[in-house]
Design a protein around this motif. Structure first.
Motif, mmCIF file in Angstrom:
data_model
loop_
_atom_site.group_PDB
_atom_site.id
_atom_site.type_symbol
_atom_site.label_atom_id
_atom_site.label_comp_id
_atom_site.label_asym_id
_atom_site.label_seq_id
_atom_site.Cartn_x
_atom_site.Cartn_y
_atom_site.Cartn_z
ATOM 1 N N LEU A 70 2.950 -10.892 2.796
ATOM 2 C CA LEU A 70 2.015 -10.528 3.861
ATOM 3 C C LEU A 70 0.667 -11.200 3.641
ATOM 4 N N ASP A 71 0.174 -11.183 2.420
ATOM 5 C CA ASP A 71 -1.122 -11.827 2.133
ATOM 6 C C ASP A 71 -1.088 -13.306 2.501
ATOM 7 N N LEU A 97 -3.857 -6.404 19.357
ATOM 8 C CA LEU A 97 -4.506 -6.132 18.087
ATOM 9 C C LEU A 97 -3.478 -5.516 17.144
ATOM 10 N N VAL A 98 -3.339 -6.069 15.947
ATOM 11 C CA VAL A 98 -2.368 -5.580 14.979
ATOM 12 C C VAL A 98 -3.100 -4.990 13.782
ATOM 13 N N ASP A 99 -2.786 -3.737 13.474
ATOM 14 C CA ASP A 99 -3.336 -3.066 12.303
ATOM 15 C C ASP A 99 -2.691 -3.658 11.059
ATOM 16 N N LEU A 100 -3.491 -4.124 10.125
ATOM 17 C CA LEU A 100 -2.980 -4.805 8.939
ATOM 18 C C LEU A 100 -2.718 -3.862 7.773
ATOM 19 N N TYR A 106 6.614 -4.523 8.655
ATOM 20 C CA TYR A 106 6.372 -4.335 10.079
ATOM 21 C C TYR A 106 5.129 -5.097 10.535
ATOM 22 N N VAL A 107 4.100 -5.142 9.689
ATOM 23 C CA VAL A 107 2.889 -5.898 10.047
ATOM 24 C C VAL A 107 3.252 -7.354 10.304
ATOM 25 N N LEU A 111 3.055 -9.762 13.807
ATOM 26 C CA LEU A 111 2.117 -10.882 13.838
ATOM 27 C C LEU A 111 2.766 -12.198 14.244
ATOM 28 N N ILE A 112 3.958 -12.463 13.710
ATOM 29 C CA ILE A 112 4.527 -13.803 13.816
ATOM 30 C C ILE A 112 5.917 -13.781 14.446
#
Length: 245
Positions: A70-71, A97-100, A106-107, A111-112
């Motif tokens: 994720l990072d 808007l995506v909560d990180l 799931y994040v 995102l991608i």
């Protein structure tokens, strides 16, 4: 409304290459946003909400590799047009808007476009296992049957995946170096659906050529993580509607 199918394949994926077709990858070209981003992300969000058990899986002990992935994902998307931080969240090219701070798998899934599979080599083992994944667009395989399994076992239903190929694939995974990622692509005729899970007992290779209305191609990247030493196997799925070509 944007189309869930891409208008065309990238130029480098229209070239015929001998299998396995492994090529060097520039890290800056790992993740991509294409013309189907908005529609595919809507479908990904719907699948993660309604079929989370089918598209997300992880084994115990994979947390460090997941977080490292994720990072890296967040670092990379900041170089792409349309992504930027907004009040501690990530603003995406389609305006979401995506909560990180949520579940890292799931994040990434929000995102991608790429599906993310993380493979780790347990101490004392000679094969990588699938330790975690967010897999919204499977092509004739089911995540729950593969999670925690070694590469040879994962490919068991494939008749041509013999011991020789198993060793070659494992050498490939062993050979992926930090900062020297690799990529390849495949192509097959398939149905229109991006979400095509299939249980091993239902696997029938002749079905993969059943429809020639849609061309499905996966851009697959292999990246070695420096801390956990896990290998990230990312899959960017392209589907071309040949009826409108």
């Amino acid at each position: 409304m944007s189309n869930i199918f891409q208008s065309e394949l990238p130029a480098e994926m229209r070239i015929e290459r001998a299998l396995p077709g492994i090529q060097p990858l520039e890290m800056s070209d790992w993740l991509r946003v294409d013309d189907a981003y908005a529609a595919q992300m809507r479908m990904r969000s719907k699948l993660m909400t309604g079929k989370g058990h089918a598209v997300r899986a992880a084994v115990q002990g994979s947390e460090a590799a997941i977080q490292e992935t994720l990072d890296l994902t967040i670092k990379q998307i900041q170089t792409l047009e349309g992504f930027h931080f907004d009040g501690g969240q990530m603003r995406c090219p389609d305006g979401r808007l995506v909560d990180l701070t949520g579940d890292p798998l799931y994040v990434m899934g929000h995102l991608i476009q790429e599906d993310i599979c993380i493979l780790e080599k347990p101490r004392g083992s000679d094969e990588h296992i699938l330790s975690a994944a967010i897999l919204c667009f499977p092509s004739h395989w089911t995540l729950s049957e593969k999670i925690g399994k070694p590469m040879g076992r994962i490919h068991e239903p494939v008749a041509d995946y013999d011991e020789n190929i198993r060793r070659r694939v494992q050498r490939l995974f062993d050979g992926v170096k930090v900062d020297r990622p690799l990529w390849r692509f495949n192509r097959a005729y398939a149905g229109a659906s991006l979400f095509q899970p299939r249980l091993e007992k239902d696997y029938e290779p002749t079905d993969l050529e059943a429809s020639r209305d849609f061309l499905r191609s996966e851009r697959q990247c292999l990246i070695r993580l420096p801390k956990s030493q896990a290998v990230v196997f990312s899959i960017h799925t392209y589907v071309i509607d040949l009826r409108s070509a």
